[in-house]
Design an enzyme around this catalytic site. Structure first.
Site, PDB file in Angstrom:
ATOM      1  N   PRO A 133       0.828  -1.206   0.000  1.00 59.70           N
ATOM      2  CA  PRO A 133       0.000   0.000   0.000  1.00 59.70           C
ATOM      3  C   PRO A 133       0.863   1.258   0.000  1.00 59.70           C
ATOM      4  O   PRO A 133       1.905   1.301   0.637  1.00 59.70           O
ATOM      5  CB  PRO A 133      -0.775  -0.103   1.314  1.00 59.70           C
ATOM      6  N   GLY A 134       0.452   2.265  -0.730  1.00 59.43           N
ATOM      7  CA  GLY A 134       1.135   3.554  -0.715  1.00 59.43           C
ATOM      8  C   GLY A 134       0.155   4.635  -0.324  1.00 59.43           C
ATOM      9  O   GLY A 134       0.173   5.165   0.785  1.00 59.43           O
ATOM     10  N   ARG A 135      -0.764   4.928  -1.250  1.00 59.31           N
ATOM     11  CA  ARG A 135      -1.727   5.998  -1.051  1.00 59.31           C
ATOM     12  C   ARG A 135      -2.516   5.859   0.257  1.00 59.31           C
ATOM     13  O   ARG A 135      -2.716   6.830   0.966  1.00 59.31           O
ATOM     14  CB  ARG A 135      -2.723   6.009  -2.218  1.00 59.31           C
ATOM     15  N   ARG A 165      -1.454  16.482  -9.019  1.00 56.72           N
ATOM     16  CA  ARG A 165      -2.567  15.542  -9.193  1.00 56.72           C
ATOM     17  C   ARG A 165      -3.808  16.135  -9.882  1.00 56.72           C
ATOM     18  O   ARG A 165      -4.361  15.488 -10.778  1.00 56.72           O
ATOM     19  CB  ARG A 165      -2.964  14.898  -7.856  1.00 56.72           C
ATOM     20  N   TYR A 208      -4.578  14.069 -13.058  1.00 57.59           N
ATOM     21  CA  TYR A 208      -5.637  13.051 -12.936  1.00 57.59           C
ATOM     22  C   TYR A 208      -7.014  13.652 -12.690  1.00 57.59           C
ATOM     23  O   TYR A 208      -7.927  12.923 -12.284  1.00 57.59           O
ATOM     24  CB  TYR A 208      -5.357  12.116 -11.744  1.00 57.59           C
ATOM     25  N   CYS A 263       1.975  29.092 -15.704  1.00 58.06           N
ATOM     26  CA  CYS A 263       1.444  29.472 -17.018  1.00 58.06           C
ATOM     27  C   CYS A 263       0.930  28.268 -17.795  1.00 58.06           C
ATOM     28  O   CYS A 263       1.497  27.885 -18.828  1.00 58.06           O
ATOM     29  CB  CYS A 263       2.519  30.196 -17.813  1.00 58.06           C
ATOM     30  N   TYR A 319       1.625  11.066  -3.471  1.00 56.89           N
ATOM     31  CA  TYR A 319       1.742  11.578  -4.832  1.00 56.89           C
ATOM     32  C   TYR A 319       1.609  13.103  -4.840  1.00 56.89           C
ATOM     33  O   TYR A 319       1.019  13.678  -5.748  1.00 56.89           O
ATOM     34  CB  TYR A 319       0.724  10.889  -5.761  1.00 56.89           C
TER      35      TYR A 319
HETATM   36  C1  LIG Z   1       2.293   2.422  -7.184  1.00 60.11           C
HETATM   37  C2  LIG Z   1       2.418   1.003  -6.775  1.00 60.11           C
HETATM   38  C3  LIG Z   1       1.901   0.581  -5.550  1.00 60.11           C
HETATM   39  C4  LIG Z   1       1.149   1.486  -4.616  1.00 60.11           C
HETATM   40  O1  LIG Z   1      -0.040   1.946  -5.132  1.00 60.11           O
HETATM   41  P1  LIG Z   1      -1.046   2.762  -4.184  1.00 60.11           P
HETATM   42  O2  LIG Z   1      -2.207   3.038  -5.033  1.00 60.11           O
HETATM   43  O3  LIG Z   1      -0.338   3.994  -3.768  1.00 60.11           O
HETATM   44  O4  LIG Z   1      -1.365   1.901  -3.024  1.00 60.11           O
HETATM   45  C5  LIG Z   1       2.100  -0.739  -5.199  1.00 60.11           C
HETATM   46  N1  LIG Z   1       2.768  -1.604  -6.020  1.00 60.11           N
HETATM   47  C6  LIG Z   1       3.269  -1.224  -7.209  1.00 60.11           C
HETATM   48  C7  LIG Z   1       3.969  -2.209  -8.047  1.00 60.11           C
HETATM   49  C8  LIG Z   1       3.105   0.090  -7.623  1.00 60.11           C
HETATM   50  O5  LIG Z   1       3.591   0.462  -8.810  1.00 60.11           O
END
Ligand SMILES: *Cc1c(COP(=O)(O)O)cnc(C)c1O
Length: 424
Positions: free
Chosen positions: A272-274, A312, A316, A344, A373
């Site tokens: 997990p990241g986001r 973002r 997006y 700009c 992000y």
């Molecule tokens: C970007 C990414 C993640 C994390 O994605 P999130 O939407 O931020 O949780 C995990 N694994 C891989 C391979 C990624 O490229």
């Protein structure tokens, strides 16, 4: 929100921070990072799964964030040599690092092997062959997981979908068995399992279930063919509520994994990241001007933050909550306003016709849920220095990155002599 101090973040006054540090300024909440990591772990523990957590550090790769998450027991998912070095710099053990990414150079492969990363996720037969060559030269063995493309639509934004057959990511489903089998015969390569990551900001457990069901089938098929599978890396992508989305709880992801892969007898990992980082950050910005438009158009609120800071919305079409930080403004009457940055580009818009308390030059606003992000995607476009960064924790706060000095913008640039004179 405090009647005197205005908007608080982990008990620290955002107005105070903006006044002391200046704007634009990113603020990261240590407590939020901790709490969310623990929530995630608790959800998996409650569903009886033993899952290792590899934070996808591309979401927010500041050393303070990485160090804090390491102390919460996270490993890292990295997608470049630079991220690998950062993770090691933050003290994350190489064995807790997964190296992902669509294109790894020979140099990055060598770096990964020499530092002893736990697992390399590979995305093509060509990449595996190249990795084998690098590993043989270094007399190392690469533990690889095949990132497979399950051809599942995660139902997310076009630009953050990664798991459909025509997306650029992963090994095509029908090739996976052959490639796994071939990989097992290559010198310096040890296939240990499968990886899957179908996209980002996923808002339903359904695509996860579909993808993991296919992966579980593939695990069985590989084993029937005499190929050992020890690990399934379930990827990241869990979505959050930015506006009014119904984001799934971590328990829903845990449930999807348990129901599909729970009895496969594999070690499980998530990336997990986001979900961890996004709600743990805000971007503070000051109103430069309020530009009156023609009668029927909303006022233009021009901020000192722009798309070079927070990309973002331009990239997006993403929605971020915007709140003034002072108590007077927080309680002012709402009217539709359009919030833009000074860069700009027509895409440098944070919000269009958004009902907001009326704002005046000098007011500080917070752009919410910008911890993932956000700062990592900043650029120097329009010769704008990178914003300062602050970390808050239980009412205390500290600068964790100074605002970039202007001279840094041209440091490292050289001017060839012939540029100084026009040719004869
Ligand atoms: C970007 C990414 C993640 C994390 O994605 P999130 O939407 O931020 O949780 C995990 N694994 C891989 C391979 C990624 O490229």
């Amino acid at each position: 929100m405090d009647a005197q101090a205005g908007l608080l973040f982990e008990d620290a006054s955002l107005q105070n921070i903006a006044q002391s540090v200046g704007t634009p300024c990113w603020v990261t909440g240590a407590g939020t990072l901790r709490r969310r990591t623990r929530n995630l772990k608790a959800a998996f523990a409650a569903s009886g799964l033993n899952v290792s957590l590899h934070y996808a550090m591309k979401a927010n790769d500041h050393l303070a964030t990485l160090t804090l998450l390491r102390s919460e027991g996270c490993g890292a998912d990295v997608v470049s040599g630079g991220e690998l070095m950062r993770a090691l710099q933050a003290g994350i053990a190489a064995s807790d690092i997964i190296f992902s990414g669509v294109g790894k150079t020979d140099m990055e492969m060598a770096l990964a092997l020499e530092s002893g990363v736990g697992q390399i996720n590979v995305e093509s037969a060509e990449e595996i062959r190249r990795l084998s060559n690098v590993a043989v030269k270094l007399r190392r063995t690469a533990r690889i997981a095949l990132r497979v493309n399950p051809d599942v639509d995660a139902g997310t934004h076009e630009k953050i979908s990664t798991g459909r057959a025509h997306d650029k990511f992963g090994i095509a489903w029908d090739d996976a068995l052959d490639i796994y089998r071939d990989a097992a015969t290559l010198p310096g390569i040890e296939p240990v399992g499968l990886a899957v990551h179908i996209g980002s900001q996923i808002l339903s457990p359904t695509p996860y279930k579909a993808a993991y069901t296919r992966v579980a089938d593939l695990v069985r098929e590989l084993r029937i063919n005499g190929l050992p599978v020890h690990i399934v890396d379930c990827g990241g992508g869990l979505g959050i509520r930015y506006r009014d989305e119904l984001a799934p709880a971590p328990a829903a992801l845990a449930g999807a994994i348990r129901d599909t892969l729970g009895d496969c007898g594999v070690k499980l990992a998530i990336e997990p990241g986001r979900w961890i980082a996004a709600p743990a950050g805000v971007l503070l910005s000051t109103v430069i001007d309020v530009k009156r438009q023609s009668e029927d158009a909303p006022d233009l609120i021009i901020l000192d933050a722009a798309m070079n800071d927070l990309a973002r919305p331009a990239l997006y079409d993403s929605w971020h909550g915007i709140l003034p930080v002072s108590p007077e403004r927080l309680n002012a009457a709402l009217s539709p306003q359009t919030v833009v940055g000074p860069v700009c580009e027509s895409s440098d818009v944070f919000a269009s016709s958004r009902p907001l308390p009326s704002l005046r030059p000098g007011d500080v606003v917070a752009l919410l849920d910008t911890g993932a992000y956000g700062a990592v995607m900043s650029s120097n476009y329009n010769a704008r220095p990178l914003a300062a960064q602050v970390m808050v924790d239980h009412g205390q706060w500290q600068i964790i990155k100074e605002r970039q000095p202007i001279e840094d913008l041209w440091a490292g640039e050289t001017v060839p002599q012939w540029c100084h004179r026009a040719p004869e």
